[in-house]
Write an enzyme that holds these catalytic residues in place. Structure first.
Site, PDB file in Angstrom:
ATOM      1  N   ASP A 196       0.829  -1.192   0.000  1.00  0.00           N
ATOM      2  CA  ASP A 196       0.000   0.000   0.000  1.00  0.00           C
ATOM      3  C   ASP A 196       0.874   1.258   0.000  1.00  0.00           C
ATOM      4  O   ASP A 196       1.832   1.351   0.779  1.00  0.00           O
ATOM      5  CB  ASP A 196      -0.846  -0.034   1.281  1.00  0.00           C
ATOM      6  CG  ASP A 196      -1.841   1.095   1.349  1.00  0.00           C
ATOM      7  OD1 ASP A 196      -2.789   1.069   0.563  1.00  0.00           O
ATOM      8  OD2 ASP A 196      -1.672   2.005   2.190  1.00  0.00           O
ATOM      9  N   GLU A 274       1.689  -0.676  -5.018  1.00  0.00           N
ATOM     10  CA  GLU A 274       0.682   0.304  -5.425  1.00  0.00           C
ATOM     11  C   GLU A 274       1.413   1.567  -5.884  1.00  0.00           C
ATOM     12  O   GLU A 274       1.436   2.591  -5.202  1.00  0.00           O
ATOM     13  CB  GLU A 274      -0.265   0.657  -4.270  1.00  0.00           C
ATOM     14  CG  GLU A 274      -1.452   1.495  -4.737  1.00  0.00           C
ATOM     15  CD  GLU A 274      -2.031   2.404  -3.660  1.00  0.00           C
ATOM     16  OE1 GLU A 274      -1.437   2.545  -2.586  1.00  0.00           O
ATOM     17  OE2 GLU A 274      -3.087   3.001  -3.917  1.00  0.00           O
TER      18      GLU A 274
HETATM   19  C1  GLC Z   1      -3.908   3.227  -0.649  1.00  0.00           C
HETATM   20  C2  GLC Z   1      -5.202   2.440  -0.578  1.00  0.00           C
HETATM   21  C3  GLC Z   1      -6.305   3.370  -0.186  1.00  0.00           C
HETATM   22  C4  GLC Z   1      -5.983   3.937   1.179  1.00  0.00           C
HETATM   23  C5  GLC Z   1      -4.608   4.587   1.194  1.00  0.00           C
HETATM   24  C6  GLC Z   1      -4.123   4.821   2.592  1.00  0.00           C
HETATM   25  O1  GLC Z   1      -3.950   4.190  -1.625  1.00  0.00           O
HETATM   26  O2  GLC Z   1      -5.447   1.810  -1.800  1.00  0.00           O
HETATM   27  O3  GLC Z   1      -7.560   2.743  -0.177  1.00  0.00           O
HETATM   28  O4  GLC Z   1      -6.946   4.874   1.535  1.00  0.00           O
HETATM   29  O5  GLC Z   1      -3.628   3.785   0.587  1.00  0.00           O
HETATM   30  O6  GLC Z   1      -3.804   3.614   3.205  1.00  0.00           O
END
Ligand code: GLC
Length: 571
Positions: A196, A274
């Site tokens: 993440d 991500e």
């Molecule tokens: C990432 C997740 C998202 C979350 C953020 C903070 O972008 O995909 O859903 O709000 O991280 O953890």
């Protein structure tokens, strides 16, 4: 056939646990529900599951604010339920990767509670503390990035909500604690992690202020009003400039190398980040296995030109990695508007959704699907502020109403558009009350989109050979049975065509042509100029149209409006 790793062969399917299947009838998805649907997932033809966070959480950010990294949220079940789920998934040859949130914890995590309790406790330095806010940095969710904690008479830093304090990754004890959590789940047998928000782990050490002449909420308002090309460009620049000192900072590569070496102690595990920055794959062997190709998705309209430019750019970058790099394509996830809605034109949404599914499943690289896209689920706009669960949305609503005097009706429309609740509503299993997600009469955690009654549900679609669900199943089967679609190289054809996107996937023993007609026109195409197709016949592997023949001459191919056509070159 090349020997590929499982994560190169696999099609991943993202499960958003809160919304996937409610096994105990309390209106919230859970492991019992997910386990009951494993046969559905195996039957769909996916190979691996990514679970959004399933850990205990106060849910300020729907599970992305974790208060215990080595446990299961009680509303999702027990550790035994998790283990049972994992075992049952593995029995069906479905791999499972978990979400790994490194940047921040919940403000209710015992680490933070201890850290904020005094300036000299053993965890005093586990988060990012300052005496006074050193700059104008914003949190990307709720205004100021520095929040006061009276217990310490100090401020802590948070890139996301104030309930999500950033960990201090310069502290070796933080690393050790988190790597222990990483090992905990790997020891249990999970197959890897989706990382993440890894770009936000470190901040600019000089704490350089941003230069945008507005704060977060003003920038959101500015973005909503931006219409002309100049305004849209300015908007992009402002978003970039507001946060550029808070992400992508030095230190991430070293950390990813460390994490990779832990994961490599185990057999055959993987990491997907991500982030779209291919640099986080290191040399191709020493950081992440995959990063997402978000630039493919970051557009209002998917056009042949956009796809070609994207592929050219991504593949060139991946090829530069000394150990080679593997692509990873996706259009939908829990943070983005649903693909059926956002890439539709309101007239041909159904056709475009099918084309875009075929795109992700035939491009070179590992595809990631998001639960519900296989039945054509759409965004659902909430109509009452009390329904909003995504707190970045409710924060925005209250701020513009209270501080900016925006009329509540307008604020609600804006909030419904920006909140991620719209793409997180419960999965539609049947044309029954609550879409068969929860029993009749139960209030689900987010409202169910009523369009489940109009055929957008699994049960009805399983019985309809022309449904989008059966279309996904068919495509997934063709992909699995066609080596070139998994391992083959990518060569674009007819690169100036505006109406269609055509390309070859070529493996050692197979050449496959894919044509995606993004237009309403019937096309008459000649592919005999491509050397792999010269004097060849095209043997149809898949067509979304109606074809009276299986074999077609490469020199004389007729493609129906919006058709997806996949064929193997045969002598
Ligand atoms: C990432 C997740 C998202 C979350 C953020 C903070 O972008 O995909 O859903 O709000 O991280 O953890």
């Amino acid at each position: 056939m090349k020997t590929l790793k499982w994560w190169q062969n696999a099609v991943f399917y993202q499960i958003y646990p809160r919304s996937f299947a409610d096994g105990n009838g309390d209106g919230i998805g859970d492991f019992k529900g997910i386990t009951e649907k494993l046969d559905y997932l195996a039957g769909l033809g996916v190979d691996a599951l990514w679970l959004s966070p399933h850990f205990p959480s106060p849910n300020w950010d729907c599970g992305y604010d974790i208060s215990d990294y080595t446990n299961v949220a009680p509303e999702y079940g027990t550790m035994d339920d998790f283990k049972h789920f994992l075992g049952e998934a593995h029995k069906r040859n479905l791999r499972v990767i978990l979400d790994l949130v490194l940047n921040h914890t919940s403000d209710e995590h015992p680490w933070f509670l201890e850290s904020k309790s005094s300036k000299d406790n053993p965890k005093a330095d586990w988060y990012v503390w300052v005496d006074t806010p050193p700059n104008n940095w914003q949190s990307c969710f709720d205004g100021e990035a520095w929040t006061y904690a009276p217990e310490r008479n100090q401020y802590y830093y948070h890139y996301f909500m104030k309930q999500q304090p950033d960990l201090n990754w310069k502290n070796p004890e933080v690393k050790k604690a988190m790597w222990d959590a990483v090992r905990f789940w790997l020891d249990l047998g999970v197959d890897g992690y989706r990382l993440d928000a890894l770009g936000t782990i470190f901040e600019d050490p000089a704490l350089t202020p941003h230069t945008v002449p507005m704060n977060l909420v003003e920038l959101r308002r500015f973005s909503e009003a931006a219409k002309t090309p100049e305004e849209l460009k300015q908007k992009e620049k402002y978003w970039h400039d507001m946060f550029k000192n808070q992400w992508g900072q030095p230190g991430i590569h070293e950390l990813m190398k460390e994490l990779r070496s832990i994961v490599d102690e185990y057999e055959d595990r993987m990491l997907v980040g991500e982030d779209d920055n291919i640099d986080y794959m290191g040399n191709g062997m020493d950081e992440l296995h995959l990063v997402f190709n978000f630039p493919l998705a970051n557009t209002d309209r998917i056009t042949p030109k956009h796809i070609r430019n994207n592929q050219q750019d991504r593949i060139a970058q991946l090829n530069k990695l000394s150990a080679g790099g593997w692509a990873c394509n996706t259009l939908g996830n829990h943070d983005r508007s649903r693909i059926y809605t956002c890439y539709g034109d309101k007239v041909h949404d159904a056709e475009l959704a099918r084309l875009n599914a075929a795109l992700v499943l035939t491009l070179k690289g590992t595809p990631f699907l998001y639960n519900g896209e296989e039945i054509g689920m759409t965004d659902y706009m909430l109509t009452n502020i009390a329904q909003v669960k995504d707190t970045m949305g409710s924060w925005y609503y209250h701020t513009i109403v209270t501080d900016m005097g925006v009329h509540p009706d307008e604020a609600l429309v804006r909030t419904a558009e920006m909140t991620r609740d719209k793409n997180r509503t419960p999965m539609h299993w049947a044309n029954k009350p609550n879409a068969g997600f929860s029993p009749d009469g139960v209030e689900t955690w987010l409202p169910v989109n009523p369009n489940y009654k109009a055929g957008i549900n699994v049960h009805d679609q399983e019985r309809n050979p022309d449904s989008i669900l059966n279309y996904y199943k068919h495509l997934l089967k063709v992909r699995r049975e066609t080596p070139a679609l998994v391992e083959g190289n990518y060569t674009p054809l007819h690169e100036n065509a505006e109406d269609y996107f055509a390309f070859l996937r070529t493996a050692e023993k197979q050449a496959v042509l894919v044509v995606l007609n993004y237009s309403e026109k019937r096309l008459n195409l000649n592919f005999s100029d491509a050397k792999e197709l010269e004097n060849k016949n095209l043997h149809t592997l898949f067509s979304s149209g109606v074809r009276s023949h299986v074999e077609h001459a490469a020199s004389k191919l007729s493609i129906a409006p919006f058709e997806v056509f996949i064929a193997e070159a045969k002598a």
